[in-house]
Design an enzyme around this catalytic site. Sequence first.
Site, mmCIF file in Angstrom:
data_model
loop_
_atom_site.group_PDB
_atom_site.id
_atom_site.type_symbol
_atom_site.label_atom_id
_atom_site.label_comp_id
_atom_site.label_asym_id
_atom_site.label_seq_id
_atom_site.Cartn_x
_atom_site.Cartn_y
_atom_site.Cartn_z
ATOM 1 N N GLU A 8 1.046 -1.619 -0.239
ATOM 2 C CA GLU A 8 0.339 -0.381 0.108
ATOM 3 C C GLU A 8 0.961 1.085 -0.044
ATOM 4 O O GLU A 8 0.477 2.719 -1.215
ATOM 5 C CB GLU A 8 -1.185 -0.201 1.199
ATOM 6 C CG GLU A 8 -1.601 -1.305 1.502
ATOM 7 C CD GLU A 8 -1.726 -2.033 2.258
ATOM 8 O OE1 GLU A 8 -1.752 -2.425 2.855
ATOM 9 O OE2 GLU A 8 -0.402 -2.173 2.979
ATOM 10 N N ASP A 84 -1.308 -4.813 3.904
ATOM 11 C CA ASP A 84 -1.567 -5.658 5.639
ATOM 12 C C ASP A 84 -2.126 -6.124 5.582
ATOM 13 O O ASP A 84 -2.986 -7.065 4.683
ATOM 14 C CB ASP A 84 -2.362 -4.050 6.407
ATOM 15 C CG ASP A 84 -1.033 -3.074 6.161
ATOM 16 O OD1 ASP A 84 0.568 -3.490 6.279
ATOM 17 O OD2 ASP A 84 -1.054 -1.860 6.499
ATOM 18 N N ASP A 86 -4.697 -7.236 7.899
ATOM 19 C CA ASP A 86 -5.846 -7.078 8.365
ATOM 20 C C ASP A 86 -7.234 -7.284 7.182
ATOM 21 O O ASP A 86 -6.779 -7.070 6.043
ATOM 22 C CB ASP A 86 -6.120 -5.793 8.800
ATOM 23 C CG ASP A 86 -6.328 -4.461 8.187
ATOM 24 O OD1 ASP A 86 -5.884 -4.734 7.538
ATOM 25 O OD2 ASP A 86 -5.825 -3.978 9.344
ATOM 26 N N GLU A 88 -9.249 -5.163 6.081
ATOM 27 C CA GLU A 88 -9.243 -3.118 5.402
ATOM 28 C C GLU A 88 -7.380 -3.771 3.774
ATOM 29 O O GLU A 88 -7.882 -3.949 2.725
ATOM 30 C CB GLU A 88 -9.131 -2.226 5.874
ATOM 31 C CG GLU A 88 -9.016 -1.327 5.179
ATOM 32 C CD GLU A 88 -8.927 0.040 5.200
ATOM 33 O OE1 GLU A 88 -8.897 1.261 4.942
ATOM 34 O OE2 GLU A 88 -8.330 -0.618 6.835
ATOM 35 N N TYR A 299 3.113 -5.065 13.165
ATOM 36 C CA TYR A 299 1.338 -4.588 12.763
ATOM 37 C C TYR A 299 0.845 -4.144 13.788
ATOM 38 O O TYR A 299 0.436 -4.778 14.961
ATOM 39 C CB TYR A 299 0.703 -5.354 12.253
ATOM 40 C CG TYR A 299 -0.420 -4.948 10.905
ATOM 41 C CD1 TYR A 299 -0.216 -4.025 10.252
ATOM 42 C CD2 TYR A 299 -1.651 -5.488 11.468
ATOM 43 C CE1 TYR A 299 -0.838 -2.976 9.057
ATOM 44 C CE2 TYR A 299 -2.569 -5.200 10.527
ATOM 45 C CZ TYR A 299 -2.297 -3.389 8.985
ATOM 46 O OH TYR A 299 -3.148 -2.531 8.829
ATOM 47 N N ARG A 301 -2.179 -2.854 13.953
ATOM 48 C CA ARG A 301 -3.541 -2.527 13.879
ATOM 49 C C ARG A 301 -4.224 -4.080 13.958
ATOM 50 O O ARG A 301 -4.327 -4.600 13.808
ATOM 51 C CB ARG A 301 -4.782 -2.051 12.517
ATOM 52 C CG ARG A 301 -4.390 -0.656 12.737
ATOM 53 C CD ARG A 301 -4.823 -0.151 11.467
ATOM 54 N NE ARG A 301 -4.171 -0.165 10.259
ATOM 55 C CZ ARG A 301 -3.042 0.704 9.916
ATOM 56 N NH1 ARG A 301 -3.261 2.226 10.112
ATOM 57 N NH2 ARG A 301 -3.190 0.808 8.254
ATOM 58 N N HIS A 346 -3.002 -12.667 14.007
ATOM 59 C CA HIS A 346 -1.946 -11.910 14.595
ATOM 60 C C HIS A 346 -1.018 -12.021 15.379
ATOM 61 O O HIS A 346 -1.191 -12.462 16.100
ATOM 62 C CB HIS A 346 -3.040 -11.033 14.319
ATOM 63 C CG HIS A 346 -3.449 -10.661 13.114
ATOM 64 N ND1 HIS A 346 -4.371 -9.141 12.816
ATOM 65 C CD2 HIS A 346 -3.402 -11.160 11.689
ATOM 66 C CE1 HIS A 346 -5.121 -8.944 11.519
ATOM 67 N NE2 HIS A 346 -4.591 -10.440 11.167
#
Length: 734
Positions: A8, A84, A86, A88, A299, A301, A346
Site C-alpha cells: 500500500e 496489510d 487485516d 482492510e 503490525y 492494528r 495476528h
Amino acid sequence: MKNLIIVESPAKAKTISNFLGKDYKVVASKGHIRDLPKTTFGIDIDDKTGDFIPKYSIPRDASATVKELKKLAKEAETIYIATDEDREGEAIGYHIAKAIGKEPTSLPRIVFHEITKSAINHALQNPRTIDMDSVDAQQTRRLLDRIVGYKLSPLLASKIQKGLSAGRVQSSTLKIVVDREREIKAFKPQEYWSIEALFDKSVDASIYSYQNKKLDKLSIPNQALADEIVTKAKEQSFKVESIDHTQRKTKTPPPFMTSTLQQSASTQLGFSPKKTMMVAQKLYEGVKTHKGVTGVITYMRTDSLNLAKEAVQSAREYILDNFGDKYLPSKPKNYATKSKGAQEAHEAIRPTMVEFDVKEASKYLSADELKLYRLIYNRFMASQMTEAVLESQSIIFASEDTKFKASGKKLIFDGFYKVTGYSEKDKLLPNLKPDQEVSLDDIKATQHFTEPPARYNEASLIKKLESLGIGRPSTYAPTITILQTRKYIEIEKKRIHPTEIAFTVIELLEKYFPEIVDSNFTANMEELLDSVAEGKANWQQILKDFYTPFMQKIADGKKNIKSQKVAIPTGEMCPKCGSELLLRKGRYGEFIACSNYPKCRYTKNTDGTEAPEPEMTDQKCDKCGSPMVIKDSRRGKFLACSAYPKCKNAKPLNPPKELSVPCPECGGKLLEKQGRRGVFFGCENYPKCKFIANFEPVDKRCPECDYLMGKRTLRGKEVYECFKCKHKIKLEDA
C-alpha cells in the site's frame, strides 16, 4: 522483471526493497485504488435475487498509479499481493488485482506481522491466496456504512440542518458521549464526611468503624454524625487492636494491542489516537536503524495478544543478560485477549529486534518515534519478566466506640517495574505491638460532596468502545476524528464535550432509528462481520436483513419527522432587497439571513456585524472569464471568482514563492505554499505530481541514495535530511 510485489505505502515499499535483490520490484498502490464512487450511492440491487452489487470505480487521483501498476504487471512473471494482514488490507489486495485485470484468487498473497528481512523472506516462501471471506466481511462493512451514510445523512440535513451526517459506528459512539453528558447534567451532589486522625504524633489513619458498624465513603451523611464520632473519639482512649502485614504480587502487564497502545500513549505521552497511529505506522513501515532501514515494531492494528515464540525467546535472553535470573520467570508468559472476534492469527504489538533497545533507538529515532517506541519496547519486555512484590501494612486503632485504620506499603522486589518504572513512594508504618496504648494527637472531620462522572477523554472512550465491542482496532481513531470534524464533539483540556447539535441528532436517532445508536446492535453487527470473515455467514443475507427495514424507516422518517429548521423573524428588513430578515441556525451556530434566499444572499452575524463585501479586481477568471474578487478566510486573503458558486476557481492573492531547486520527481517548479498546518513545499504540477515536503528543499543530493535533501532543525540542531531515505547530515559536517 521476474517478480512484482505490490504493497500500500511507498515507505513500506522502500523498506521491503532494501531486503530483496534485483529479481524483485516493490511498488506501492498508495492506499485504496478502487472504491465506491464519492458522489453517488454506488450500490445496485439485483431485481431478481435482491443481491447488492457494489459499483466500484477507480478514483481520478489513483488512475496514474493504476496505469503504472498495469504496465509493471504485464512485464512481471509473478505478481505478489503484499498488503496489510487485516481485513482492510485483504480488501485492498483484492481491489488491486481487479484494477490490474487479474483474478484476485489467482495471485500469490504474502502476509507478515513485521517488515524485517527474515519475515519478508519467510512470507515469500509461504504464499497463500487472497482470503475471500475476509474480503466479503470488509465489503459488508463498507456497504453497510455507505447505506447508513448515504440514506440517513440527507434525512438529518433536511430535518435539522445542512452538513449533518450519521454513521453506524459514529452515531453509537456519539450516543455514549451524549449519555455521559446527560448523566453529568442530571447529577445531584450528595453530602458526606470523612474523619482523619493522627496517632502517636506520626501515624495518619482514617475512620474505619463506629459502634461496631463498618463505615464506607458515604456512611457519614451530615455534620451531626461526624461531630458525634469526633466527640466520642476524643473522650476515649485508644490501643492497637491488630497489625497486619501481607505480601502481594503485581501481575505483569500484557503486551500492547491497538486499543491499549492508544490508551497508554494518551495518558502517558499526551498523544491523540490519530497521532499514535501515525507514529506507529512509521515505526512499522521502516525507520533508520543500526541494520539499515527496517521496521522496528510489528503490525500496529491488532486485537491479539499472541507473541511469536522466537520473539519471546529473544526477550528472555535479553532479560537474563541485562537484569539477571531473578527477573526471568521459569516459563515464557502467554496472554489471551478478552475482546470478542479477536484475530488470534495476528500478533500483539512488539519490537522486531530486541537488541534495538531504547538506548540504541535514541541514536536513530525522532523525539515522538522514540517516545512511542520506548512505550512499546518496555511493555513487551515487562510482559516477559517476573511479577513485582509489594508488602501491604495495616494497623487498626480501637477505642470503645470507634476504630481507625492506618495503611502503608513498600516495594519488596521491583520485578517488571525495572523497565516500566515505579513512581509511588513507600509509606512505612512504625513498629507497634498489639494492645499497645497510643495517643490520639489530632482528629479532623471534613465535608465533601460527591462528584459527577468524569467526561470521557480519548483514551477512556476507546476503552469503553472496546468493552462494548463497538468497532475494531482500525476504527477507533478515525471515529473520534470524524466526530470532531463534523462538529459533534469538542475536546477541551483533553476532555470530550458534545456540542448542542449532537444532542439534537441523538434525540432524533433515539426516537426514529434506535438501532443506529444502540451499542448492542452495533456490537452484534461486528460479530456478524466476524462470522462472515470466518466463512460462517452469508454477507448478502446480512445486507438484505438490514436494508429492507432500514429503508422503510427512512421513508417513514421523511413523512413523519417534523422539521427542526427554525427560522425566527427578527422584525428587520434586508438592506439589499427589502425582504424580512430571519434568525437561522447553521453548521457554525446562529446567524441572520434574508428570507428571500437564494435570490438574495444577504447575511450578517447575530451581533449585527456584516461580512465585508468582496473587493473587486481587474483580473479575469481563467476558467469562466468573470471578474476575480478578493475574499477573506481563516488563512488570510485570497482571489476567488465572482461567479461563485457556479464557478469555484480560487487562487492565492500573492503568487507563492518559487524555489530555485526543481522538483525531484518531475522537474517542475517547487513552490512555497500555506496549508492548514502551516507552510509546506509542493510541486506546481499537482495533482499530476504529488511531491510534498514539510521543510524546505535545498540544492543538495543525498550521499546514500542520490535523492533531494532538505534543511530542517532537529533537537535544536540544523541538519540536512533526505526526503526519500531520511538520511541526515549535520550542517557543520556537510
